[in-house]
Design a protein around this motif. Structure first.
Motif, PDB file in Angstrom:
ATOM      1  N   ASN A   1       0.792  -1.229   0.000  1.00  0.00           N
ATOM      2  CA  ASN A   1       0.000   0.000   0.000  1.00  0.00           C
ATOM      3  C   ASN A   1       0.828   1.284   0.000  1.00  0.00           C
ATOM      4  OD1 ASN A   1      -2.363  -1.562   0.146  1.00  0.00           O
ATOM      5  ND2 ASN A   1      -2.293  -1.610   2.388  1.00  0.00           N
ATOM      6  N   ILE A   2       2.160   1.164   0.006  1.00  0.00           N
ATOM      7  CA  ILE A   2       2.975   2.380  -0.049  1.00  0.00           C
ATOM      8  C   ILE A   2       3.805   2.463  -1.329  1.00  0.00           C
ATOM      9  CG2 ILE A   2       3.167   2.353   2.485  1.00  0.00           C
ATOM     10  CD1 ILE A   2       6.191   1.760   2.093  1.00  0.00           C
ATOM     11  N   ARG A   3       3.822   1.397  -2.101  1.00  0.00           N
ATOM     12  CA  ARG A   3       4.726   1.339  -3.258  1.00  0.00           C
ATOM     13  C   ARG A   3       4.439   2.444  -4.273  1.00  0.00           C
ATOM     14  NH1 ARG A   3       7.892  -3.261  -4.018  1.00  0.00           N
ATOM     15  NH2 ARG A   3       7.648  -4.839  -2.387  1.00  0.00           N
ATOM     16  N   LYS A   4       3.159   2.719  -4.546  1.00  0.00           N
ATOM     17  CA  LYS A   4       2.826   3.735  -5.543  1.00  0.00           C
ATOM     18  C   LYS A   4       3.284   5.116  -5.085  1.00  0.00           C
ATOM     19  CE  LYS A   4       1.163   3.567  -8.946  1.00  0.00           C
ATOM     20  NZ  LYS A   4       1.759   3.628 -10.326  1.00  0.00           N
ATOM     21  N   ALA A   5       3.030   5.456  -3.820  1.00  0.00           N
ATOM     22  CA  ALA A   5       3.449   6.764  -3.305  1.00  0.00           C
ATOM     23  C   ALA A   5       4.971   6.897  -3.314  1.00  0.00           C
ATOM     24  CB  ALA A   5       2.916   6.964  -1.886  1.00  0.00           C
ATOM     25  N   VAL A   6       5.671   5.840  -2.948  1.00  0.00           N
ATOM     26  CA  VAL A   6       7.140   5.842  -2.975  1.00  0.00           C
ATOM     27  C   VAL A   6       7.634   6.075  -4.395  1.00  0.00           C
ATOM     28  CG1 VAL A   6       9.201   4.414  -2.676  1.00  0.00           C
ATOM     29  CG2 VAL A   6       7.433   4.419  -0.913  1.00  0.00           C
ATOM     30  N   GLU A   7       7.042   5.364  -5.337  1.00  0.00           N
ATOM     31  CA  GLU A   7       7.449   5.466  -6.743  1.00  0.00           C
ATOM     32  C   GLU A   7       7.310   6.902  -7.264  1.00  0.00           C
ATOM     33  OE1 GLU A   7       5.057   4.443 -10.759  1.00  0.00           O
ATOM     34  OE2 GLU A   7       5.281   2.737  -9.394  1.00  0.00           O
ATOM     35  N   VAL A   8       6.180   7.553  -6.943  1.00  0.00           N
ATOM     36  CA  VAL A   8       5.941   8.906  -7.448  1.00  0.00           C
ATOM     37  C   VAL A   8       6.875   9.909  -6.777  1.00  0.00           C
ATOM     38  CG1 VAL A   8       4.230  10.733  -7.774  1.00  0.00           C
ATOM     39  CG2 VAL A   8       3.533   8.332  -7.920  1.00  0.00           C
ATOM     40  N   ALA A   9       7.057   9.786  -5.453  1.00  0.00           N
ATOM     41  CA  ALA A   9       7.955  10.704  -4.744  1.00  0.00           C
ATOM     42  C   ALA A   9       9.384  10.582  -5.266  1.00  0.00           C
ATOM     43  CB  ALA A   9       7.901  10.429  -3.244  1.00  0.00           C
ATOM     44  N   LYS A  10       9.815   9.379  -5.588  1.00  0.00           N
ATOM     45  CA  LYS A  10      11.161   9.179  -6.140  1.00  0.00           C
ATOM     46  C   LYS A  10      11.267   9.838  -7.520  1.00  0.00           C
ATOM     47  CE  LYS A  10      13.983   6.540  -4.680  1.00  0.00           C
ATOM     48  NZ  LYS A  10      15.164   6.733  -3.797  1.00  0.00           N
ATOM     49  N   LYS A  11      10.212   9.736  -8.324  1.00  0.00           N
ATOM     50  CA  LYS A  11      10.218  10.373  -9.643  1.00  0.00           C
ATOM     51  C   LYS A  11      10.336  11.882  -9.519  1.00  0.00           C
ATOM     52  CE  LYS A  11       7.622   6.989 -12.394  1.00  0.00           C
ATOM     53  NZ  LYS A  11       6.327   6.723 -13.084  1.00  0.00           N
ATOM     54  N   LYS A  12       9.746  12.429  -8.457  1.00  0.00           N
ATOM     55  CA  LYS A  12       9.800  13.880  -8.230  1.00  0.00           C
ATOM     56  C   LYS A  12      11.109  14.283  -7.551  1.00  0.00           C
ATOM     57  CE  LYS A  12       6.767  16.274  -9.077  1.00  0.00           C
ATOM     58  NZ  LYS A  12       6.333  16.968 -10.297  1.00  0.00           N
ATOM     59  N   LYS A  13      12.003  13.313  -7.341  1.00  0.00           N
ATOM     60  CA  LYS A  13      13.320  13.533  -6.748  1.00  0.00           C
ATOM     61  C   LYS A  13      13.223  14.111  -5.329  1.00  0.00           C
ATOM     62  CE  LYS A  13      15.547  14.147 -11.255  1.00  0.00           C
ATOM     63  NZ  LYS A  13      15.781  12.700 -11.352  1.00  0.00           N
ATOM     64  N   LYS A  14      12.262  13.597  -4.572  1.00  0.00           N
ATOM     65  CA  LYS A  14      12.091  13.983  -3.182  1.00  0.00           C
ATOM     66  C   LYS A  14      12.628  12.881  -2.263  1.00  0.00           C
ATOM     67  CE  LYS A  14      10.102  17.776  -4.388  1.00  0.00           C
ATOM     68  NZ  LYS A  14      10.770  19.092  -4.188  1.00  0.00           N
ATOM     69  N   ILE A  15      12.850  13.247  -1.013  1.00  0.00           N
ATOM     70  CA  ILE A  15      13.346  12.272  -0.028  1.00  0.00           C
ATOM     71  C   ILE A  15      12.185  11.393   0.418  1.00  0.00           C
ATOM     72  CG2 ILE A  15      14.336  11.968   2.271  1.00  0.00           C
ATOM     73  CD1 ILE A  15      15.780  14.653   1.858  1.00  0.00           C
ATOM     74  N   VAL A  16      12.360  10.083   0.296  1.00  0.00           N
ATOM     75  CA  VAL A  16      11.346   9.120   0.726  1.00  0.00           C
ATOM     76  C   VAL A  16      11.756   8.533   2.065  1.00  0.00           C
ATOM     77  CG1 VAL A  16      10.290   6.882   0.273  1.00  0.00           C
ATOM     78  CG2 VAL A  16      10.543   8.545  -1.580  1.00  0.00           C
ATOM     79  N   GLU A  17      10.951   8.806   3.065  1.00  0.00           N
ATOM     80  CA  GLU A  17      11.190   8.223   4.391  1.00  0.00           C
ATOM     81  C   GLU A  17      10.142   7.136   4.612  1.00  0.00           C
ATOM     82  OE1 GLU A  17      12.881  10.492   7.762  1.00  0.00           O
ATOM     83  OE2 GLU A  17      10.890  10.222   8.623  1.00  0.00           O
ATOM     84  N   ALA A  18      10.501   5.913   4.257  1.00  0.00           N
ATOM     85  CA  ALA A  18       9.585   4.785   4.409  1.00  0.00           C
ATOM     86  C   ALA A  18       9.523   4.385   5.878  1.00  0.00           C
ATOM     87  CB  ALA A  18      10.043   3.616   3.547  1.00  0.00           C
ATOM     88  N   THR A  19       8.351   3.947   6.314  1.00  0.00           N
ATOM     89  CA  THR A  19       8.067   3.912   7.746  1.00  0.00           C
ATOM     90  C   THR A  19       7.584   2.562   8.242  1.00  0.00           C
ATOM     91  OG1 THR A  19       7.496   6.256   7.613  1.00  0.00           O
ATOM     92  CG2 THR A  19       6.697   5.057   9.543  1.00  0.00           C
ATOM     93  N   ILE A  20       8.090   2.207   9.420  1.00  0.00           N
ATOM     94  CA  ILE A  20       7.604   1.047  10.164  1.00  0.00           C
ATOM     95  C   ILE A  20       6.719   1.566  11.291  1.00  0.00           C
ATOM     96  CG2 ILE A  20       8.243  -0.876  11.677  1.00  0.00           C
ATOM     97  CD1 ILE A  20      11.032  -0.781  10.209  1.00  0.00           C
ATOM     98  N   CYS A  21       5.456   1.140  11.333  1.00  0.00           N
ATOM     99  CA  CYS A  21       4.569   1.524  12.438  1.00  0.00           C
ATOM    100  C   CYS A  21       4.820   0.571  13.603  1.00  0.00           C
ATOM    101  CB  CYS A  21       3.109   1.460  11.996  1.00  0.00           C
ATOM    102  SG  CYS A  21       2.696   2.672  10.733  1.00  0.00           S
ATOM    103  N   TYR A  22       5.403   1.117  14.674  1.00  0.00           N
ATOM    104  CA  TYR A  22       5.784   0.292  15.818  1.00  0.00           C
ATOM    105  C   TYR A  22       4.568   0.028  16.703  1.00  0.00           C
ATOM    106  CZ  TYR A  22       8.032  -1.338  20.070  1.00  0.00           C
ATOM    107  OH  TYR A  22       8.391  -2.083  21.165  1.00  0.00           O
TER     108      TYR A  22
END
Length: 636
Positions: A130-151
């Motif tokens: 459920n986060i792959r699409k958002a990660v993909e687009v943010a990377k295309k926009k050359k932004k910092i992707v902080e992927a997250t583990i919900c503890y």
């Protein structure tokens, strides 16, 4: 002069512009208060400033009547030197359901174009599909992707599992990895162990986020840094602790003294703290006892951002006396749901369902649409087995979804939306509408009418700000301080917000006092109402000069006494009427959708029969003591 050597540099993200006020003040801070300290805060040297996302988008539109996109643009212009960060709920974006991939693509692109530099992206179930699409687009926009583990903690969540998640996130393309401890339950020892384990497996910077709810967080952040964490989240001291975050100044001083490079100016931080100390007082009516440190969170796991909003939502239901019961119902619902981490939207789904269970007096008597969708798998894969009895009760023989939920959603951006044709709509406006159709429409209408609040000017409620005493303003105080002495001919104007609905109110005068009661004549949206009261309770100034109060418009709907009366279990707003007069219905059929506590609730007919009377329309506010639809029994 010998150059000082440091252990290593530690980055600090300041949360005061987003998560701190979400956690303490129900996300009600207005844009001028966010911009008012930019000249100082922008030049301190934080790793990033968290300014957007989370509940801010919804609250801007729903409660503050502000354009969230305009806020972002103004913040970007004011904070020129800072890296701006937002919280993104993966496929949920900033809403409470999954959106189609084309919505995710457009939202992330617009957010990047309007000023976001860092996207902290998470999924409430740690279902990384459920986060792959958002990660993909943010990377295309050359932004910092902080992927997250919900503890979280549960019989199925272990440090080994979280470490595997970190490896998966690195492989997805993360630039940094965040350990998001939204409830403040990451203990110091476990913080050290978890960060140590992840550091051995991944090469990315580790960012640790923890709330102070349990009292752990300052110690936990310290131990996380000792274990190798690179970035931490804090809140300026005057907006810290409780359900917020550890104080920035204390953490900066402590880490600097220990030999870490935390190059933030304590004198400038003091100036920021002094500013927000004053600002916070204006939102006092939104704070509650439930935003203080409370170690019970180790059991309830209610996150900081959820606590203040849940308390306000329970208060709106006139059920604040049941708050403790609701809090202890939360872990029971969570177990039934397969131990989801409690973070939006799962926290909102679980919290609202727990509240419904308590308020109705029966478990799962009323089930929100979101609860049903969660159980069907439309939010992703639950971490553990869901209670089979609950599945049977709610879903019957319906199948549970096993594919990525967004694969089932048709594109949404290309649809024709007739409701908004009359408005001058930008790309950002269209996005707001797709995310929150009803409240966006209300916002567009108010903007077109020129009736949005102007937070840049003093409001008509400024005169009330010193009249509140323990959240009560008596009729006598109103009589002497607000109403004109010449019979009340000079009305006082203000806005009353009731369950998310705003009403323009004029106090047009007061009648003669009798039996300790006095009639007040109120003009409500152009209609004259007479209200007889002993005191106007719970009328207190809130953000931006708004006044929050009890409903004063008299209901003309009958009380629910007949077996075919359909009513809502709690106050809310009608979002959809599913039937019309003359329709045949069977017991259990959904006839209405009522939005309450930000969730949509299906309202069912109690009997078989024919729809005889419909007392409401879409958009109406409703209360539990009102019949909304009357169904006549088949044999009547």
């Amino acid at each position: 002069m010998e150059e000082k050597t440091y252990i290593r540099k530690i980055g600090v993200m300041e949360t005061v512009l987003r998560d701190a006020h979400q956690s303490l003040l129900a996300t009600r801070m207005i844009t001028p208060d966010i911009l008012g300290i930019a000249n100082v805060l922008d030049n301190i040297g934080f790793w990033s400033l968290e300014v957007w996302g989370g509940a801010t988008f919804d609250s801007c539109l729903r409660f503050l009547k502000e354009d969230p996109w305009e806020r972002l643009k103004r913040v970007r212009k004011a904070y020129k030197n800072s890296r701006l960060q937002m919280l993104l709920r993966g496929q949920n974006l900033v809403g409470y359901r999954h959106y189609a991939d084309d919505v995710v693509e457009k939202f992330v692109s617009l957010s990047a174009d309007n000023g976001i530099d860092v996207f902290r992206i998470f999924d409430s179930l740690n279902d990384f599909r459920n986060i792959r699409k958002a990660v993909e687009v943010a990377k295309k926009k050359k932004k910092i992707v902080e992927a997250t583990i919900c503890y979280t903690t549960s019989p199925v969540h272990t440090n080994e599992l979280f470490t595997q998640m970190a490896v998966e996130l690195e492989n997805i393309g993360a630039d940094t990895i965040c350990i998001k401890d939204m409830a403040g339950i990451l203990s110091p020892a476990n913080a050290y162990n978890l960060v140590s384990m992840i550091k051995k497996k991944v090469s990315l910077p580790i960012h640790v986020h923890s709330h102070s709810t349990s009292g752990f967080s300052s110690m936990s952040l310290l131990k996380a840094v000792e274990a190798g964490a690179d970035i931490i989240d804090t809140a300026i001291s005057s907006m810290s602790c409780g359900t917020s975050h550890p104080p920035t100044e204390s953490m900066v001083f402590t880490l600097s003294e220990m030999g870490y490079d935390v190059d933030l100016d304590l004198e400038k931080l003091k100036e920021v703290a002094d500013y927000f100390r004053v600002v916070r007082k204006r939102y006092a009516s939104l704070e509650s006892e439930y935003t203080n440190i409370n170690a019970d969170v180790i059991v309830t796991q209610v996150p900081g951002g959820m606590m203040s909003n849940l308390a306000n939502q329970i208060k709106e239901q006139n059920a604040l006396d049941k708050m403790e019961e609701v809090l202890y119902e939360v872990p029971q619902v969570r177990e039934d749901f397969g131990y989801p981490p409690l973070v939006t939207p799962s926290s909102q789904i679980v919290g609202t369902q727990a509240a419904l269970n308590v308020i109705t007096g029966e478990k799962y008597k009323v089930v929100t649409s979101e609860t049903k969708n969660y159980l069907k798998g439309y939010y992703g894969k639950a971490p553990h087995t869901i209670n089979p009895e609950l599945l049977k009760k709610v879903l019957g023989d319906e199948e549970v979804v096993t594919v990525r939920p967004a694969d089932l959603i048709e594109p949404e951006m290309s649809k024709e939306y007739k409701d908004i044709k009359e408005f001058d709509i930008s790309e950002e406006d269209l996005m707001s509408y797709v995310l929150f159709p009803n409240i966006a429409l209300e916002f567009f209408k108010a903007r077109k009418e020129g009736s949005l609040p102007d937070y840049s000017k003093p409001t008509d409620t400024d005169a009330l700000k010193n009249l509140s005493e323990e959240n009560n303003i008596s009729a006598e105080v109103l009589d002497s301080s607000i109403l004109a002495k010449d019979g009340g001919l000079a009305p006082s104007e203000f806005i009353v917000t009731v369950h998310g609905e705003s009403y323009k109110i004029k106090i047009a005068g007061a009648g003669h006092k009798s039996d300790q009661k006095r009639p007040f004549f109120l003009n409500v949206d152009g209609t004259l109402e007479e209200v007889v009261i002993e005191s106007l309770t719970e009328i207190v100034p809130s953000a931006g000069g708004e006044i929050v109060g009890e409903s004063i418009a008299r209901s003309k709907r009958p009380s629910p006494k007949r077996e075919g009366d359909v009513y809502a279990p709690m106050p809310g707003r009608i979002t959809k009427v599913m039937v019309k007069a003359g329709d045949s219905v069977k017991a259990g059929d959904t006839v209405l959708i009522v939005e309450a506590m930000k969730m949509e609730n299906e309202i069912h007919t109690p009997i078989d029969g024919t729809v005889q009377e419909i007392y409401i329309k879409e958009g109406d506010s409703v209360n539990p003591d009102e019949t909304l639809i009357y169904v006549e029994a088949c044999n009547a």
